[in-house]
Design a protein around this motif. Structure first.
Motif, short mmCIF file in Angstrom:
data_model
loop_
_atom_site.label_atom_id
_atom_site.label_comp_id
_atom_site.label_asym_id
_atom_site.label_seq_id
_atom_site.Cartn_x
_atom_site.Cartn_y
_atom_site.Cartn_z
N ALA A 177 0.96 -1.10 0.04
CA ALA A 177 -0.01 0.02 -0.18
C ALA A 177 0.73 1.22 -0.11
O ALA A 177 2.04 1.26 0.66
CB ALA A 177 -0.90 -0.01 1.18
N PRO A 178 0.45 2.36 -0.31
CA PRO A 178 1.40 3.60 -0.74
C PRO A 178 1.34 4.24 0.69
O PRO A 178 0.48 4.19 1.46
CB PRO A 178 0.53 4.47 -1.80
CG PRO A 178 -0.74 3.95 -1.72
CD PRO A 178 -0.76 2.48 -1.73
N GLU A 179 2.42 5.11 0.73
CA GLU A 179 2.45 5.82 2.10
C GLU A 179 1.43 6.52 2.32
O GLU A 179 0.85 7.15 1.48
CB GLU A 179 3.74 6.75 1.99
CG GLU A 179 4.00 7.42 3.16
CD GLU A 179 4.51 6.84 4.49
OE1 GLU A 179 4.54 7.37 5.50
OE2 GLU A 179 5.05 5.53 4.17
N GLY A 180 0.76 6.49 3.61
CA GLY A 180 -0.15 7.33 3.88
C GLY A 180 -1.75 6.60 3.67
O GLY A 180 -2.69 7.20 4.13
N ALA A 181 -1.55 5.35 3.23
CA ALA A 181 -2.87 4.96 2.72
C ALA A 181 -3.64 4.57 4.09
O ALA A 181 -2.97 4.08 5.02
CB ALA A 181 -2.72 3.73 1.74
N VAL A 182 -4.94 4.33 3.91
CA VAL A 182 -5.66 4.00 5.14
C VAL A 182 -6.54 2.87 4.92
O VAL A 182 -7.18 2.67 3.89
CB VAL A 182 -6.66 5.29 5.69
CG1 VAL A 182 -7.71 5.13 6.73
CG2 VAL A 182 -5.82 6.42 6.06
N ARG A 183 -6.45 1.77 5.77
CA ARG A 183 -7.38 0.87 5.80
C ARG A 183 -8.32 0.91 7.14
O ARG A 183 -7.69 1.05 8.24
CB ARG A 183 -6.39 -0.49 5.68
CG ARG A 183 -7.10 -1.70 5.83
CD ARG A 183 -7.65 -2.20 4.57
NE ARG A 183 -8.18 -3.38 4.61
CZ ARG A 183 -9.33 -3.83 4.43
NH1 ARG A 183 -10.51 -3.15 3.83
NH2 ARG A 183 -9.85 -5.26 4.43
N GLU A 184 -9.47 0.60 6.71
CA GLU A 184 -10.48 0.55 7.90
C GLU A 184 -10.85 -0.95 7.98
O GLU A 184 -11.20 -1.72 7.05
CB GLU A 184 -11.78 1.36 7.45
CG GLU A 184 -11.51 2.83 7.53
CD GLU A 184 -12.64 3.55 7.10
OE1 GLU A 184 -12.51 4.94 7.52
OE2 GLU A 184 -13.59 3.31 6.67
N VAL A 185 -11.03 -1.41 9.33
CA VAL A 185 -11.26 -2.63 9.64
C VAL A 185 -12.24 -2.78 10.93
O VAL A 185 -12.14 -1.89 11.57
CB VAL A 185 -9.96 -3.62 10.05
CG1 VAL A 185 -10.53 -4.91 10.49
CG2 VAL A 185 -9.06 -3.47 8.96
#
Length: 333
Positions: A177-185
């Motif tokens: 994933a690119p720098e700063g990408a956000v993943r919600e779980v």
């Protein structure tokens, strides 16, 4: 400092515990049952058809999670009584609701039709079950992970702002994933779906979730506050006084449901499902019987199915005992 999902859980609980109702034009948001009575009616008919596929168990639990003011269920019960009196007689209505204020509103709307209220799904009695949940999953707490270098940091809340903490408890997807990408779980949503899927696979029944979010898992942050019919507000600014909501990861929920032994069908766009279930036909019948309200009735139904309205953003995911697949509206054309 508090982990985001714990902050969100407290804020949502405080928001729904308030005496003021959040629903309708005078509230903070308007849900599908408030827009068109045909919505609840077609879901009631859907439940009746699934009950037939189940072999007409008597009794059968009819459960709603997050019943709001009881509007959806009142419409669903009325439709069930009209199209399938035997189903209406067999069902035992159970509502999953923690808010005392909303329980009272549901009591006013549904009266003695309610068998019992429960704080969570675990408190439901055993047996075959049909479950409806509209805009329930989006209010469940989420965690947010941010890509930093070769690893992930997790967001916490401190003094009204996000604070990142390094974590080894990172999401499994995506590997890159690119720098700063956000993943919600959402651990809460996945836990509920796993428990429900296990029950459906062993005790029989089906569940229908309708909510908003993408059909496939993706990166990005969607957490927002909603107030006064306006979305996109700062979710940290006024906790307990605004509705907090986030997009549902339908693909992740379908995957954990299948792992737990249930069949998962969808997600389908809400508009497609409602059209297959006959919502527009039902709305036309209502408009014909109430000519003075015909314009509002038809425009409300169109809002639910149109891609530029709620028809594309909102999705429907069905879970069931594998022996029941496919369910009404989810058949392959």
């Amino acid at each position: 400092m508090e982990r985001l999902d714990r902050f969100m859980a407290r804020a949502v609980a405080a928001y729904y515990a308030r005496p003021a109702t959040p629903f309708g034009r005078g509230g903070d948001f308007t849900t599908a049952p408030e827009i068109s009575q045909a919505f609840g009616e077609v879901l009631g008919a859907w439940a009746a058809v699934v009950w037939e596929k189940m072999g007409r168990p008597d009794p059968v639990l009819l459960v709603e999670c997050g019943p709001g003011r009881g509007t959806l269920m009142a419409d669903a019960l009325r439709a069930a009584a009209d199209v399938a009196p035997a189903f209406r007689a067999a069902l035992r209505l159970h509502l999953v609701e923690t808010s005392p204020a909303l329980r009272e509103a549901q009591r006013r709307a549904l009266g003695d039709a309610v068998t019992a209220w429960h704080d969570d799904l675990a408190a439901l009695p055993p047996g075959p079950m049909l479950l409806l949940a509209n805009e329930f999953l989006d209010a469940l707490p989420i965690r947010q992970f941010v890509r930093r270098g070769a690893g992930w940091a997790e967001r916490h809340v401190e003094a009204g702002a996000f604070v990142e903490q390094p974590t080894s408890d990172a999401p499994r997807w995506p590997a890159e994933a690119p720098e700063g990408a956000v993943r919600e779980v959402s651990d809460a949503a996945e836990g509920i779906v796993v428990s429900l899927a296990t029950r459906l696979a062993t005790q029989g029944g089906a569940a229908l979730f309708i909510d908003y979010g993408p059909a496939s898992s993706c990166l990005g942050e969607s957490l927002q506050a909603v107030s006064g019919q306006r979305g996109g507000l700062d979710p940290l600014a006024d906790p307990g006084s605004v509705d907090l909501t986030a997009h549902v990861d339908f693909a992740a929920l379908a995957a954990v449901a299948r792992e737990a032994g249930a069949a998962a069908q969808g997600p389908l766009p809400q508009g497609l499902l409602l059209q297959r279930l006959g919502l527009m036909t039902r709305a036309a019948m209502l408009a014909q019987s109430r000519p003075r309200l015909a314009g509002d009735i038809l425009s409300g139904a169109e809002r639910l199915v149109a891609a530029e309205g709620m028809g594309r953003l909102f999705k429907a995911l069905a879970l069931c005992d594998p022996a029941l697949a496919p369910l009404p509206g989810f058949e392959t054309p």
